[in-house]
Motif scaffolding. Structure first.
Motif, PDB file in Angstrom:
ATOM      1  N   LEU A  42       0.840  -1.198   0.000  1.00  0.00           N
ATOM      2  CA  LEU A  42       0.000   0.000   0.000  1.00  0.00           C
ATOM      3  C   LEU A  42       0.878   1.253   0.000  1.00  0.00           C
ATOM      4  N   PHE A  43       0.349   2.342  -0.536  1.00  0.00           N
ATOM      5  CA  PHE A  43       1.041   3.624  -0.477  1.00  0.00           C
ATOM      6  C   PHE A  43       0.852   4.213   0.924  1.00  0.00           C
ATOM      7  N   PRO A  44       1.934   4.395   1.689  1.00  0.00           N
ATOM      8  CA  PRO A  44       1.775   4.834   3.086  1.00  0.00           C
ATOM      9  C   PRO A  44       1.232   6.257   3.234  1.00  0.00           C
ATOM     10  N   HIS A  45       1.427   7.102   2.217  1.00  0.00           N
ATOM     11  CA  HIS A  45       1.000   8.507   2.329  1.00  0.00           C
ATOM     12  C   HIS A  45      -0.432   8.721   1.862  1.00  0.00           C
ATOM     13  N   MET A  46      -1.067   7.658   1.332  1.00  0.00           N
ATOM     14  CA  MET A  46      -2.430   7.787   0.809  1.00  0.00           C
ATOM     15  C   MET A  46      -3.448   7.232   1.792  1.00  0.00           C
ATOM     16  N   THR A  47      -4.646   7.755   1.737  1.00  0.00           N
ATOM     17  CA  THR A  47      -5.746   7.226   2.540  1.00  0.00           C
ATOM     18  C   THR A  47      -6.204   5.893   1.964  1.00  0.00           C
ATOM     19  N   LEU A  48      -7.022   5.208   2.754  1.00  0.00           N
ATOM     20  CA  LEU A  48      -7.602   3.942   2.293  1.00  0.00           C
ATOM     21  C   LEU A  48      -8.314   4.151   0.958  1.00  0.00           C
ATOM     22  N   LYS A  49      -9.122   5.199   0.872  1.00  0.00           N
ATOM     23  CA  LYS A  49      -9.883   5.479  -0.347  1.00  0.00           C
ATOM     24  C   LYS A  49      -8.961   5.684  -1.537  1.00  0.00           C
ATOM     25  N   ASP A  50      -7.902   6.466  -1.350  1.00  0.00           N
ATOM     26  CA  ASP A  50      -6.994   6.758  -2.462  1.00  0.00           C
ATOM     27  C   ASP A  50      -6.189   5.528  -2.867  1.00  0.00           C
ATOM     28  N   ASN A  51      -5.825   4.704  -1.901  1.00  0.00           N
ATOM     29  CA  ASN A  51      -5.120   3.455  -2.223  1.00  0.00           C
ATOM     30  C   ASN A  51      -5.984   2.562  -3.114  1.00  0.00           C
ATOM     31  N   ILE A  52      -7.262   2.469  -2.773  1.00  0.00           N
ATOM     32  CA  ILE A  52      -8.159   1.585  -3.516  1.00  0.00           C
ATOM     33  C   ILE A  52      -8.418   2.120  -4.930  1.00  0.00           C
ATOM     34  N   THR A  53      -8.543   3.420  -5.071  1.00  0.00           N
ATOM     35  CA  THR A  53      -8.966   3.993  -6.360  1.00  0.00           C
ATOM     36  C   THR A  53      -7.809   4.474  -7.228  1.00  0.00           C
ATOM     37  N   TYR A  54      -6.583   4.384  -6.735  1.00  0.00           N
ATOM     38  CA  TYR A  54      -5.442   4.930  -7.475  1.00  0.00           C
ATOM     39  C   TYR A  54      -5.353   4.366  -8.901  1.00  0.00           C
ATOM     40  N   GLY A  55      -5.447   3.041  -9.017  1.00  0.00           N
ATOM     41  CA  GLY A  55      -5.318   2.419 -10.333  1.00  0.00           C
ATOM     42  C   GLY A  55      -6.413   2.848 -11.287  1.00  0.00           C
ATOM     43  N   LEU A  56      -7.623   3.057 -10.769  1.00  0.00           N
ATOM     44  CA  LEU A  56      -8.734   3.492 -11.622  1.00  0.00           C
ATOM     45  C   LEU A  56      -8.492   4.905 -12.135  1.00  0.00           C
ATOM     46  N   LYS A  57      -7.941   5.762 -11.281  1.00  0.00           N
ATOM     47  CA  LYS A  57      -7.663   7.135 -11.699  1.00  0.00           C
ATOM     48  C   LYS A  57      -6.571   7.164 -12.767  1.00  0.00           C
ATOM     49  N   VAL A  58      -5.558   6.311 -12.605  1.00  0.00           N
ATOM     50  CA  VAL A  58      -4.480   6.241 -13.598  1.00  0.00           C
ATOM     51  C   VAL A  58      -5.031   5.843 -14.965  1.00  0.00           C
ATOM     52  N   HIS A  59      -6.013   4.936 -14.952  1.00  0.00           N
ATOM     53  CA  HIS A  59      -6.621   4.480 -16.212  1.00  0.00           C
ATOM     54  C   HIS A  59      -7.792   5.368 -16.650  1.00  0.00           C
ATOM     55  N   LYS A  60      -7.939   6.515 -15.965  1.00  0.00           N
ATOM     56  CA  LYS A  60      -8.917   7.540 -16.352  1.00  0.00           C
ATOM     57  C   LYS A  60     -10.358   7.011 -16.413  1.00  0.00           C
ATOM     58  N   VAL A  61     -10.693   6.185 -15.414  1.00  0.00           N
ATOM     59  CA  VAL A  61     -12.088   5.730 -15.283  1.00  0.00           C
ATOM     60  C   VAL A  61     -12.917   6.921 -14.794  1.00  0.00           C
ATOM     61  N   GLU A  62     -14.161   7.019 -15.253  1.00  0.00           N
ATOM     62  CA  GLU A  62     -15.016   8.150 -14.882  1.00  0.00           C
ATOM     63  C   GLU A  62     -15.251   8.191 -13.371  1.00  0.00           C
ATOM     64  N   LYS A  63     -15.369   9.429 -12.868  1.00  0.00           N
ATOM     65  CA  LYS A  63     -15.470   9.651 -11.424  1.00  0.00           C
ATOM     66  C   LYS A  63     -16.656   8.918 -10.806  1.00  0.00           C
ATOM     67  N   GLU A  64     -17.805   8.945 -11.469  1.00  0.00           N
ATOM     68  CA  GLU A  64     -19.002   8.266 -10.933  1.00  0.00           C
ATOM     69  C   GLU A  64     -18.779   6.765 -10.832  1.00  0.00           C
ATOM     70  N   GLU A  65     -18.117   6.205 -11.835  1.00  0.00           N
ATOM     71  CA  GLU A  65     -17.850   4.767 -11.837  1.00  0.00           C
ATOM     72  C   GLU A  65     -16.849   4.412 -10.737  1.00  0.00           C
ATOM     73  N   ILE A  66     -15.861   5.277 -10.517  1.00  0.00           N
ATOM     74  CA  ILE A  66     -14.899   5.053  -9.439  1.00  0.00           C
ATOM     75  C   ILE A  66     -15.609   4.994  -8.088  1.00  0.00           C
ATOM     76  N   GLU A  67     -16.505   5.950  -7.827  1.00  0.00           N
ATOM     77  CA  GLU A  67     -17.237   5.982  -6.560  1.00  0.00           C
ATOM     78  C   GLU A  67     -18.108   4.746  -6.396  1.00  0.00           C
ATOM     79  N   LYS A  68     -18.735   4.332  -7.470  1.00  0.00           N
ATOM     80  CA  LYS A  68     -19.610   3.157  -7.436  1.00  0.00           C
ATOM     81  C   LYS A  68     -18.806   1.905  -7.058  1.00  0.00           C
ATOM     82  N   ARG A  69     -17.657   1.717  -7.714  1.00  0.00           N
ATOM     83  CA  ARG A  69     -16.828   0.540  -7.439  1.00  0.00           C
ATOM     84  C   ARG A  69     -16.231   0.606  -6.028  1.00  0.00           C
ATOM     85  N   LEU A  70     -15.823   1.798  -5.617  1.00  0.00           N
ATOM     86  CA  LEU A  70     -15.260   1.973  -4.280  1.00  0.00           C
ATOM     87  C   LEU A  70     -16.272   1.592  -3.205  1.00  0.00           C
TER      88      LEU A  70
END
Length: 366
Positions: free
Chosen positions: A86-114
């Motif tokens: 895990l990335f020590p400087h990131m929150t639980l939420k950011d750790n989980i969604t980091y890969g989705l953001k890198v792949h430019k998944v839409e924000k609504e879809e990221i929240e839904k999956r999270l």
């Protein structure tokens, strides 16, 4: 088709061969467990699938395409490591969604999956905590959630539960199966824990010294082991195995002998082997203080209390054997007799150590 095919794959570090001539097909959407002792090559095999290790020789196919030269990021894999990563400087939420953001998944879809992953893995209310503020079990569930939200074709897990306590491991095993049943990824799971292998897997691939020993359902791996290694590795306590000599219709151990039933004679004759390894699981042995026909005799050496059952160690012609019983009036040094149920024994070739097969009336797995 989310299928993985190894074709004569080898992996070596200099002169040290870690995976040798691996031929294995992992079916689309199945849960395959890579099981074996430390150093057997199972984690290396998983890392080859992930693209984290280069192949020395042979070919690896994923989705029908040779991926020897395909980078990890282009293989549609998600991986859970034993050490969380895990990335020590990131929150639980950011750790989980980091890969989705890198792949430019839409924000609504990221929240839904999270939200779905957080609910599924019981992490609700912890979204803003950092890894240092989480327990080991919570960190492991974050690592699982991070892989779940990717929804990749291939879900790879390298001993993901080894740092959890026994109770949490049991819960996590059930959650992993639920995750797979929800998304139907091709699921490859590395472990040295046979309980995890037997409870999670559709099939188990047992490895030793870089080679596959047996690939089959957990049921068959336990009840019809392909060789001595498989028989000893699977089961706790492990199968009792000792060498016997064959003489016509008898097996001989030291000064004792047993008459073999007709059901086994054909298999023994086909093996053309005078020496065999005789195997029987501890739970299939019944001991008696009373002598019967066609039985082995021995002396009780030690009794272990497991709480819900007893392990009774006894010796037959220098061979230590363990039987499992729920109660007993036996004591150390007692003379005991056991008559094998020949529909629940296993016989292995004395040279190759492979199973000689099973007669039609064999019933241990019924």
């Amino acid at each position: 088709m989310k299928e993985i095919v190894f074709e004569n794959v080898c992996k070596a570090y200099g002169k040290n061969t870690v995976v040798s001539n691996l031929n294995l097909t992992i079916k689309s959407g199945e849960r395959l467990i890579l099981l074996g002792p430390s150093g057997c090559g199972k984690s290396t095999t998983l890392r080859i699938i992930a693209g984290l290790e280069d192949i020395t020789s042979g070919k690896l196919y994923m989705n029908g395409k040779c991926v020897n030269e395909v980078s990890s990021g282009d293989r549609s894999v998600s991986m859970v490591f034993q050490n969380y990563a895990l990335f020590p400087h990131m929150t639980l939420k950011d750790n989980i969604t980091y890969g989705l953001k890198v792949h430019k998944v839409e924000k609504e879809e990221i929240e839904k999956r999270l939200n779905l992953a957080v609910d599924m893995l019981k992490l609700k209310g912890l979204e803003n905590r950092k890894p240092k503020d989480l327990s080991g079990g919570q960190r492991q569930r974050v690592a699982l959630a991070r892989s779940v939200v990717k929804r990749s074709d291939f879900f790879l897990l390298d001993e993901p539960l080894s740092n959890l306590d026994a109770q949490l491991r049991g819960h996590a095993r059930k959650e992993l199966v639920k995750i797979h049943e929800m998304y139907h990824q091709t699921f490859v799971y590395v472990t040295h824990d046979q309980v995890e292998a037997m409870t999670i897997g559709d099939r188990v691939a047992l490895m030793n010294k870089g080679t596959i020993q047996m690939v089959d359902t957990p049921h068959n791996v336990y009840n019809r082991p392909a060789n001595v290694f498989t028989a000893k590795f699977i089961g706790s306590p492990s199968m009792n195995i000792f060498e016997v000599n064959c003489c016509h219709d008898k097996i001989v151990v030291g000064g004792q002998q047993l008459l073999l039933p007709e059901m086994w004679l054909k298999k023994i004759n086909e093996s053309k082997c005078e020496k065999l390894f005789f195997g029987i699981r501890p739970e299939h042995i019944k001991l008696s203080k009373t002598q019967t026909e066609n039985c082995f005799k021995g002396f009780v050496k030690y009794i272990e209390n497991y709480g819900n059952m007893l392990g009774i160690y006894f010796e037959v012609e220098g061979n230590e054997i363990i039987a499992i019983a729920d109660n007993t009036d036996l004591e150390n040094n007692d003379l005991v007799y056991f008559q094998p149920d020949f529909s629940k024994i296993h016989l292995f070739h004395g040279t190759t150590e492979n199973s000689i097969g099973y007669p039609e009336k064999y019933s241990v797995d019924n």
